[in-house]
Design a protein around this motif. Structure first.
Motif, mmCIF file in Angstrom:
data_model
loop_
_atom_site.group_PDB
_atom_site.id
_atom_site.type_symbol
_atom_site.label_atom_id
_atom_site.label_comp_id
_atom_site.label_asym_id
_atom_site.label_seq_id
_atom_site.Cartn_x
_atom_site.Cartn_y
_atom_site.Cartn_z
ATOM 1 N N GLY A 28 1.887 2.562 -5.686
ATOM 2 C CA GLY A 28 1.017 3.320 -6.761
ATOM 3 C C GLY A 28 -0.492 3.309 -6.200
ATOM 4 N N ALA A 29 -0.759 2.218 -5.530
ATOM 5 C CA ALA A 29 -2.145 1.966 -5.195
ATOM 6 C C ALA A 29 -2.524 2.845 -3.873
ATOM 7 C CB ALA A 29 -2.438 0.647 -4.634
ATOM 8 N N ARG A 30 -1.624 2.847 -2.981
ATOM 9 C CA ARG A 30 -1.627 3.728 -1.792
ATOM 10 C C ARG A 30 -1.867 5.212 -2.088
ATOM 11 N NH1 ARG A 30 4.016 2.294 0.269
ATOM 12 N NH2 ARG A 30 5.407 4.436 -0.413
ATOM 13 N N ARG A 31 -0.956 5.789 -3.218
ATOM 14 C CA ARG A 31 -0.964 7.120 -3.784
ATOM 15 C C ARG A 31 -2.430 7.425 -4.148
ATOM 16 N NH1 ARG A 31 4.625 5.847 -5.009
ATOM 17 N NH2 ARG A 31 3.935 5.810 -7.206
ATOM 18 N N LEU A 32 -2.900 6.429 -5.086
ATOM 19 C CA LEU A 32 -4.087 6.818 -5.672
ATOM 20 C C LEU A 32 -5.178 6.859 -4.608
ATOM 21 C CD1 LEU A 32 -5.775 6.854 -7.950
ATOM 22 C CD2 LEU A 32 -5.961 4.348 -8.497
ATOM 23 N N VAL A 33 -5.110 6.187 -3.412
ATOM 24 C CA VAL A 33 -6.038 6.235 -2.305
ATOM 25 C C VAL A 33 -6.097 7.707 -1.818
ATOM 26 C CG1 VAL A 33 -6.839 5.507 -0.075
ATOM 27 C CG2 VAL A 33 -6.013 3.900 -1.695
ATOM 28 N N VAL A 34 -4.970 8.341 -1.607
ATOM 29 C CA VAL A 34 -4.676 9.474 -1.015
ATOM 30 C C VAL A 34 -5.087 10.508 -2.245
ATOM 31 C CG1 VAL A 34 -3.165 11.515 -0.218
ATOM 32 C CG2 VAL A 34 -2.887 8.786 0.750
ATOM 33 N N GLU A 35 -4.947 10.463 -3.497
ATOM 34 C CA GLU A 35 -5.222 11.243 -4.525
ATOM 35 C C GLU A 35 -6.868 11.253 -4.574
ATOM 36 O OE1 GLU A 35 -3.196 10.445 -7.996
ATOM 37 O OE2 GLU A 35 -1.323 10.322 -7.269
ATOM 38 N N ILE A 36 -7.502 10.254 -4.527
ATOM 39 C CA ILE A 36 -8.940 10.219 -4.479
ATOM 40 C C ILE A 36 -9.306 11.029 -2.951
ATOM 41 C CG2 ILE A 36 -10.827 8.708 -4.166
ATOM 42 C CD1 ILE A 36 -9.536 6.551 -5.620
ATOM 43 N N VAL A 37 -8.940 10.821 -2.012
ATOM 44 C CA VAL A 37 -9.428 11.416 -0.833
ATOM 45 C C VAL A 37 -9.159 12.969 -1.135
ATOM 46 C CG1 VAL A 37 -9.105 11.654 1.587
ATOM 47 C CG2 VAL A 37 -9.109 9.556 0.584
ATOM 48 N N GLU A 39 -8.938 14.897 -3.905
ATOM 49 C CA GLU A 39 -9.925 15.024 -5.068
ATOM 50 C C GLU A 39 -11.202 15.300 -4.588
ATOM 51 O OE1 GLU A 39 -10.854 16.754 -8.744
ATOM 52 O OE2 GLU A 39 -8.597 15.938 -7.929
ATOM 53 N N TRP A 40 -11.683 14.343 -3.614
ATOM 54 C CA TRP A 40 -13.189 14.554 -3.042
ATOM 55 C C TRP A 40 -13.291 15.714 -1.955
ATOM 56 C CZ3 TRP A 40 -14.118 8.640 -2.114
ATOM 57 C CH2 TRP A 40 -14.446 7.965 -3.098
ATOM 58 N N GLY A 41 -12.119 16.084 -1.579
ATOM 59 C CA GLY A 41 -12.187 17.141 -0.513
ATOM 60 C C GLY A 41 -12.410 16.613 0.718
ATOM 61 N N VAL A 42 -12.245 15.494 1.010
ATOM 62 C CA VAL A 42 -12.497 14.727 2.288
ATOM 63 C C VAL A 42 -11.837 15.659 3.562
ATOM 64 C CG1 VAL A 42 -12.524 12.939 4.163
ATOM 65 C CG2 VAL A 42 -12.855 12.546 1.293
ATOM 66 N N PRO A 43 -12.500 16.097 4.496
ATOM 67 C CA PRO A 43 -11.643 17.121 5.479
ATOM 68 C C PRO A 43 -10.961 16.021 6.359
ATOM 69 C CG PRO A 43 -13.996 17.081 6.014
ATOM 70 C CD PRO A 43 -13.832 16.255 4.674
ATOM 71 N N LEU A 44 -9.693 16.013 5.908
ATOM 72 C CA LEU A 44 -8.489 15.321 6.959
ATOM 73 C C LEU A 44 -7.405 16.046 7.012
ATOM 74 C CD1 LEU A 44 -8.805 11.454 5.610
ATOM 75 C CD2 LEU A 44 -9.861 12.648 7.701
ATOM 76 N N SER A 45 -6.919 16.286 8.077
ATOM 77 C CA SER A 45 -5.429 16.665 8.113
ATOM 78 C C SER A 45 -4.368 16.071 7.412
ATOM 79 C CB SER A 45 -5.104 16.933 9.635
ATOM 80 O OG SER A 45 -4.871 15.695 10.042
ATOM 81 N N GLU A 46 -3.204 16.954 7.182
ATOM 82 C CA GLU A 46 -2.132 16.248 6.567
ATOM 83 C C GLU A 46 -1.507 14.888 7.234
ATOM 84 O OE1 GLU A 46 -0.646 16.323 3.419
ATOM 85 O OE2 GLU A 46 -2.457 17.511 3.077
ATOM 86 N N GLY A 47 -1.701 15.290 8.612
ATOM 87 C CA GLY A 47 -1.373 13.772 9.300
ATOM 88 C C GLY A 47 -2.262 12.757 9.208
ATOM 89 N N ALA A 48 -3.738 12.888 9.156
ATOM 90 C CA ALA A 48 -4.502 11.951 9.130
ATOM 91 C C ALA A 48 -4.467 11.092 7.555
ATOM 92 C CB ALA A 48 -5.917 12.409 9.243
ATOM 93 N N LEU A 49 -4.237 12.119 6.671
ATOM 94 C CA LEU A 49 -3.971 11.618 5.262
ATOM 95 C C LEU A 49 -2.686 10.451 5.389
ATOM 96 C CD1 LEU A 49 -4.570 14.457 2.830
ATOM 97 C CD2 LEU A 49 -5.865 12.547 2.942
ATOM 98 N N GLN A 50 -1.664 10.902 6.055
ATOM 99 C CA GLN A 50 -0.393 10.050 6.111
ATOM 100 C C GLN A 50 -0.822 8.598 6.626
ATOM 101 O OE1 GLN A 50 2.473 12.635 7.818
ATOM 102 N NE2 GLN A 50 3.063 13.584 6.210
ATOM 103 N N ALA A 113 -4.134 0.650 15.345
ATOM 104 C CA ALA A 113 -3.504 1.856 16.223
ATOM 105 C C ALA A 113 -4.033 3.170 15.643
ATOM 106 C CB ALA A 113 -2.143 1.866 16.488
ATOM 107 N N LEU A 114 -3.846 3.236 14.114
ATOM 108 C CA LEU A 114 -4.095 4.545 13.501
ATOM 109 C C LEU A 114 -5.553 4.952 12.991
ATOM 110 C CD1 LEU A 114 -1.011 4.412 11.382
ATOM 111 C CD2 LEU A 114 -1.604 5.764 13.485
ATOM 112 N N ALA A 115 -6.219 3.648 12.622
ATOM 113 C CA ALA A 115 -7.733 3.852 11.980
ATOM 114 C C ALA A 115 -8.742 4.062 13.221
ATOM 115 C CB ALA A 115 -7.998 2.759 11.073
ATOM 116 N N HIS A 116 -9.689 4.672 12.963
ATOM 117 C CA HIS A 116 -10.978 4.789 13.798
ATOM 118 C C HIS A 116 -11.525 3.491 13.779
ATOM 119 C CE1 HIS A 116 -10.595 9.317 12.776
ATOM 120 N NE2 HIS A 116 -10.600 9.249 13.919
#
Length: 159
Positions: A28-37, A39-50, A113-116
């Motif tokens: 639930g917490a990880r899904r909320l992170v993605v929902e916030i991102v 909702e804010w319209g952060v320009p990330l690809s679907e792959g980056a969101l995953q 490996a995944l984060a900047h």
């Protein structure tokens, strides 16, 4: 506790909430992170969101598993950078690796490996583990929305 509506501020106000102990609360917490991102319209690809979702899951799970106590998650978006922080009450240092025979302990290697960027800092009696993602490098294409261009400089060299 949400301090502002997701749609009401020009610059998103960092959002922070507590996650109760137990591995069943991680999803639930990880899904909320993605929902916030989203909702804010952060320009990330679907792959980056995953990737953001996976990194959030790993960092939140580490905090809950190692402390068996509530942790706090904060999501920030500022100056082209998305940052997720997880605060816990354990002063132990985050460990990135385990032995070859271990069945766990590789979560922070995934985050690395995944984060900047990622890291941690001491906070009170515990610590905050964080990771960051930069906005997508795509620019709007000069064809008025008929696509996107990754590198307009290459087009100039051809012309």
């Amino acid at each position: 506790m949400v301090v502002s509506s997701l749609r009401s501020s020009r610059f998103p106000v960092p959002l922070e909430w507590g996650v109760p102990p137990g591995v069943e609360t991680v999803s639930g917490a990880r899904r909320l992170v993605v929902e916030i991102v989203r909702e804010w319209g952060v320009p990330l690809s679907e792959g980056a969101l995953q990737d953001v979702e996976l990194c959030a899951s790993e960092v939140i799970a580490n905090a809950l598993v190692h402390t068996k106590e509530r942790c706090a998650v904060t999501v920030r978006w500022c100056a082209g950078c998305l940052r997720v922080e997880v605060a816990d009450g354990c002063s132990g240092l985050p460990r990135r690796e385990r032995g070859d025979e271990s069945t766990g302990g590789r979560g922070l290697l995934l985050v690395e490996a995944l984060a900047h960027a990622w890291g941690w800092y001491p906070a009170g009696v515990g610590k905050v583990v964080w990771f960051e993602y930069l906005e997508a490098a795509e620019a709007p294409c000069p064809t008025h929305g008929w696509g996107t261009a990754l590198d307009l400089h290459a087009l100039r060299e051809v012309a």
